[in-house]
Design an enzyme around this catalytic site. Structure first.
Site, PDB file in Angstrom:
ATOM      1  N   ARG A  63      -4.859   2.029  -5.995  1.00  0.00           N
ATOM      2  CA  ARG A  63      -3.989   0.798  -6.477  1.00  0.00           C
ATOM      3  C   ARG A  63      -4.991  -0.191  -6.738  1.00  0.00           C
ATOM      4  O   ARG A  63      -5.315  -1.091  -5.600  1.00  0.00           O
ATOM      5  CB  ARG A  63      -2.906   0.420  -5.465  1.00  0.00           C
ATOM      6  CG  ARG A  63      -1.889   1.435  -5.357  1.00  0.00           C
ATOM      7  CD  ARG A  63      -1.056   1.524  -6.770  1.00  0.00           C
ATOM      8  NE  ARG A  63       0.049   2.557  -6.934  1.00  0.00           N
ATOM      9  CZ  ARG A  63       0.669   2.517  -7.703  1.00  0.00           C
ATOM     10  NH1 ARG A  63       0.505   1.942  -9.132  1.00  0.00           N
ATOM     11  NH2 ARG A  63       1.997   3.354  -7.709  1.00  0.00           N
ATOM     12  N   ALA A  75       6.479   7.864  -8.025  1.00  0.00           N
ATOM     13  CA  ALA A  75       7.429   6.885  -8.629  1.00  0.00           C
ATOM     14  C   ALA A  75       6.630   6.256 -10.041  1.00  0.00           C
ATOM     15  O   ALA A  75       5.578   6.607 -10.393  1.00  0.00           O
ATOM     16  CB  ALA A  75       7.203   5.693  -7.920  1.00  0.00           C
ATOM     17  N   GLU A  92       8.801  11.404 -13.292  1.00  0.00           N
ATOM     18  CA  GLU A  92       7.623  11.028 -12.386  1.00  0.00           C
ATOM     19  C   GLU A  92       7.175  12.105 -11.166  1.00  0.00           C
ATOM     20  O   GLU A  92       5.946  12.228 -10.875  1.00  0.00           O
ATOM     21  CB  GLU A  92       7.952   9.687 -11.745  1.00  0.00           C
ATOM     22  CG  GLU A  92       8.092   8.616 -12.653  1.00  0.00           C
ATOM     23  CD  GLU A  92       6.524   8.295 -13.340  1.00  0.00           C
ATOM     24  OE1 GLU A  92       5.568   8.544 -12.633  1.00  0.00           O
ATOM     25  OE2 GLU A  92       6.631   7.787 -14.257  1.00  0.00           O
ATOM     26  N   GLU A  96       3.469  13.545 -11.530  1.00  0.00           N
ATOM     27  CA  GLU A  96       2.631  13.141 -10.619  1.00  0.00           C
ATOM     28  C   GLU A  96       2.022  13.811  -9.502  1.00  0.00           C
ATOM     29  O   GLU A  96       1.370  14.114  -8.566  1.00  0.00           O
ATOM     30  CB  GLU A  96       2.963  11.840  -9.804  1.00  0.00           C
ATOM     31  CG  GLU A  96       3.025  10.691 -10.698  1.00  0.00           C
ATOM     32  CD  GLU A  96       3.405   9.500 -10.044  1.00  0.00           C
ATOM     33  OE1 GLU A  96       3.897   9.535  -8.648  1.00  0.00           O
ATOM     34  OE2 GLU A  96       3.237   8.409 -10.679  1.00  0.00           O
ATOM     35  N   GLU A 141      -3.786   7.476 -15.270  1.00  0.00           N
ATOM     36  CA  GLU A 141      -3.084   7.764 -14.027  1.00  0.00           C
ATOM     37  C   GLU A 141      -3.820   8.927 -13.160  1.00  0.00           C
ATOM     38  O   GLU A 141      -3.650   9.862 -13.844  1.00  0.00           O
ATOM     39  CB  GLU A 141      -1.530   7.809 -14.080  1.00  0.00           C
ATOM     40  CG  GLU A 141      -0.931   7.756 -12.770  1.00  0.00           C
ATOM     41  CD  GLU A 141       0.658   7.907 -13.147  1.00  0.00           C
ATOM     42  OE1 GLU A 141       1.440   7.142 -12.361  1.00  0.00           O
ATOM     43  OE2 GLU A 141       0.983   8.531 -13.898  1.00  0.00           O
TER      44      GLU A 141
END
Length: 178
Positions: A63, A75, A92, A96, A141
């Site tokens: 992050r 999320a 998601e 992920e 990501e």
């Protein structure tokens, strides 16, 4: 007492790919005028997924704003106007992590940072969780799937290893209601 603040005008300061920052003039409850800086966000969904072995499925991801990797529930933001948050949660989880779910059940909605942002988060419980997702993260990501038992979650919470609000909310629900 009437606490409502009424918008008088709104000036966009920044328009990004999925957020807008605005400077709003407001009428305060006492009749005076004030200014509010607001981040407009499309909303997001997170998912509480538990394996057959009673392990919670989490992700670790960098992050940038926090300058660290955080341990979180899977999320993501609602991709398009009107996207069903349940579909977002299922997507998601599959993108992920290595897991899919047959369906999700809405547990709660909450605002993530109501002092300056209108992001509404939808917290779902995944049902029929199975390993085997072939979906991949978005190009920008990067996530690592992490499975934790109840005892490991309790230890991580005690040691302040989980700092993400949506994850704290979801894990507290899991620990108290199952």
């Amino acid at each position: 007492m009437d606490l409502k603040e009424t918008q008088l005008s709104s000036e966009p300061i920044f328009q990004g790919t999925f957020v807008t920052i605005a400077r709003d003039a407001v009428r305060l409850p006492n009749g005076n005028e004030g200014t509010r800086i607001v981040i407009r966000h499309p909303g997001a969904a997170c998912v509480l997924a538990v394996t057959d072995k009673d392990e919670i499925v989490l992700v670790r991801q960098w992050r940038y704003a926090c300058d660290q990797a955080l341990l979180e529930l899977p999320a993501g933001k609602l991709d398009v106007d009107g996207e069903d948050p349940a579909e977002c949660a299922l997507r998601e989880l599959a993108e992920e992590t290595h897991y899919n779910a047959e369906r999700v059940k809405l547990l709660h909605t909450f605002y993530t940072a109501p002092g300056f942002c209108d992001e509404l988060m939808y917290l779902y419980q995944a049902e029929g969780v199975k390993e085997g997702s072939i979906l991949e993260n978005d190009e920008d990501e990067f996530t690592e799937t992490v499975l934790l038992t109840r005892d490991e979650v309790k230890a991580a919470l005690k040691n302040n290893e989980i700092q993400d609000a949506k994850t704290l909310i979801g894990l507290q629900y899991w620990l108290l209601n199952s």
